[in-house]
Write a protein that holds these residues in place. Structure first.
Motif, mmCIF file in Angstrom:
data_model
loop_
_atom_site.group_PDB
_atom_site.id
_atom_site.type_symbol
_atom_site.label_atom_id
_atom_site.label_comp_id
_atom_site.label_asym_id
_atom_site.label_seq_id
_atom_site.Cartn_x
_atom_site.Cartn_y
_atom_site.Cartn_z
ATOM 1 N N UNK A 66 -5.481 2.874 -4.745
ATOM 2 C CA UNK A 66 -5.951 4.151 -5.266
ATOM 3 C C UNK A 66 -6.497 4.853 -3.968
ATOM 4 N N UNK A 67 -5.952 6.013 -3.981
ATOM 5 C CA UNK A 67 -6.411 7.061 -2.920
ATOM 6 C C UNK A 67 -7.407 8.158 -3.738
ATOM 7 N N UNK A 68 -8.645 7.951 -3.443
ATOM 8 C CA UNK A 68 -9.562 8.544 -4.478
ATOM 9 C C UNK A 68 -9.162 8.102 -5.966
ATOM 10 N N UNK A 69 -9.117 9.111 -6.692
ATOM 11 C CA UNK A 69 -8.771 8.957 -8.237
ATOM 12 C C UNK A 69 -7.132 8.731 -8.486
ATOM 13 N N UNK A 70 -6.397 8.942 -7.447
ATOM 14 C CA UNK A 70 -5.059 8.771 -7.640
ATOM 15 C C UNK A 70 -4.361 7.436 -7.330
ATOM 16 N N UNK A 71 -3.626 7.106 -8.129
ATOM 17 C CA UNK A 71 -2.865 5.690 -8.007
ATOM 18 C C UNK A 71 -1.671 5.872 -7.195
ATOM 19 N N UNK A 72 -1.330 5.222 -6.167
ATOM 20 C CA UNK A 72 -0.238 4.821 -5.558
ATOM 21 C C UNK A 72 0.426 4.019 -6.245
ATOM 22 N N UNK A 109 8.951 0.733 -8.530
ATOM 23 C CA UNK A 109 9.113 0.806 -9.984
ATOM 24 C C UNK A 109 8.961 2.111 -10.542
ATOM 25 N N UNK A 110 8.237 2.987 -10.129
ATOM 26 C CA UNK A 110 7.987 4.457 -10.549
ATOM 27 C C UNK A 110 8.533 5.409 -9.620
ATOM 28 N N UNK A 150 0.923 -1.268 0.153
ATOM 29 C CA UNK A 150 -0.017 0.032 -0.215
ATOM 30 C C UNK A 150 0.822 1.243 -0.049
ATOM 31 N N UNK A 151 1.958 1.478 0.717
ATOM 32 C CA UNK A 151 2.893 2.479 1.072
ATOM 33 C C UNK A 151 3.736 2.589 -0.242
ATOM 34 N N UNK A 153 6.755 5.664 -1.498
ATOM 35 C CA UNK A 153 5.687 6.566 -0.977
ATOM 36 C C UNK A 153 5.273 7.622 -1.714
ATOM 37 N N UNK A 154 4.028 8.000 -1.145
ATOM 38 C CA UNK A 154 3.219 9.306 -1.461
ATOM 39 C C UNK A 154 2.944 10.424 -0.529
ATOM 40 N N UNK A 155 3.039 11.545 -1.246
ATOM 41 C CA UNK A 155 2.817 12.630 -0.040
ATOM 42 C C UNK A 155 1.740 12.686 0.820
ATOM 43 N N UNK A 156 0.568 12.206 0.407
ATOM 44 C CA UNK A 156 -0.422 11.801 1.598
ATOM 45 C C UNK A 156 -0.283 10.928 2.313
#
Length: 331
Positions: free
Chosen positions: A59-65, A69-70, A47-48, A75-78
């Motif tokens: 996904x967090x809302x419409x944003x894919x975590x 590889x990317x 998840x992280x 991690x994501x800022x949120x």
């Protein structure tokens, strides 16, 4: 809304997770429970974004975590993740460890925010102490304050109180989870400790061998566990043959009974012999043996004498509810 789907994940031809799918509402606190090796920590790492998953998405809302590889830095800022290793800077102070993650655009409020977090983790007197001089439990509390300083929308906690002494754990647990609820932070807590889960998590996911076998309201899951494995994660539980509880019964199944659900009778009920009586502070937990050899645990206000004969009963309401759940008889 956090949406997690992991169709399959593993290492070197060994499947670790499979058929994982669940959602977490904004501000909801969801617990992950399961025995060691059930996949809780692996799921949090996916998840992280610490682990890459080919067959699945987060996904967090419409944003894919996105995974490693990317993202060069996982991690994501949120989203923030408190792992079992703390990743602190040992040669600077507690308050410096916390303060380095505060916004550079709000320097005038830094000290106020640091003090607030130090109060939360009950370490204000250690503000100037270098982290290398702290105990493991104190370091875990600093790591917690540091992730909170970053004001995440989602917080992932992996055994968040595992290194902390029990007398500190009680107040810290209350302070933390009440704070997170007040702030509206979405929380996933992986824990072996039912005290982390029962009072605070609205919902609990039970994991076994890499799969989610239950996903229910926490209180309902405790009161009506679907199987022995689930009930045992919350504490001591008995698996009692129905014919022992009611000799006339034609139902060939086991009934799950928590120790506190047994009631005493002077002369009627399930007859058993006391084997041990363990002092638990507010009560005694007693081990007994029924005539057919079944081991039963029950609570009592007073110490029970070894070898004493006792009679135990379970309410019909409890029996009917447990049978209605359709519990499995496997262990």
């Amino acid at each position: 809304m956090l949406k997690v789907q992991v169709d399959s994940f593993g290492y070197q031809n060994q499947t670790i997770l499979k058929d994982i799918a669940f959602e977490v509402a904004p501000g909801e606190h969801v617990a992950l429970m399961g025995e060691s090796g059930s996949g809780k920590s692996t799921l949090l790492k996916i998840i992280y974004g610490l682990l890459h998953v080919e067959e699945g998405s987060v996904f967090w809302g419409d944003t894919e975590a996105l995974g490693p590889n990317f993202n060069l830095v996982p991690g994501e800022p949120y989203m923030k993740y408190l792992a079992q290793d703390f990743d602190l800077m040992p040669f600077i102070s507690v308050e410096e460890n916390i303060g380095q993650f505060l916004s550079v655009f709000e320097r005038e409020t830094h000290q106020e925010r640091i003090d607030e977090l130090l109060d939360l983790i009950e370490m204000k007197s250690f503000a100037k102490t270098k982290v290398k001089f702290l105990s493991g439990g104190q370091q875990q509390r600093v790591a917690l304050a540091r992730v909170l300083a970053q004001e995440p929308e989602i917080l992932l906690l992996d055994e968040p109180f595992g290194h902390i002494d029990n007398f500190k754990r009680l107040s810290l647990r209350r302070n933390l989870f009440l704070y997170l609820k007040k702030q509206g932070i979405t929380v996933l807590t992986a824990s072996h400790d039912p005290n982390d889960v029962l009072p605070f998590a609205e919902r609990t996911l039970i994991m076994e061998q890499g799969q989610i076998i239950a996903n229910e309201n926490t209180q309902e899951l405790y009161l009506n566990p679907p199987n022995y494995y689930t009930a045992s994660l919350f504490g001591q539980v008995n698996k009692v043959p129905m014919k022992l509880l009611k000799s006339y019964s034609e139902i060939d199944r086991d009934v799950l009974v928590y120790p506190h659900e047994f009631k005493f009778s002077d002369s009627s009920g399930l007859q058993a012999e006391v084997v041990h009586s363990f002092f638990k502070g507010s009560h005694y937990l007693n081990e007994s043996r029924a005539k057919d050899g079944t081991i039963l645990f029950f609570n009592s206000d007073k110490k029970q004498e070894t070898g004493a004969t006792i009679f135990l009963n379970v309410s019909l309401n409890t029996i009917n509810k447990r049978l209605h759940v359709g519990q499995k008889t496997d262990t």
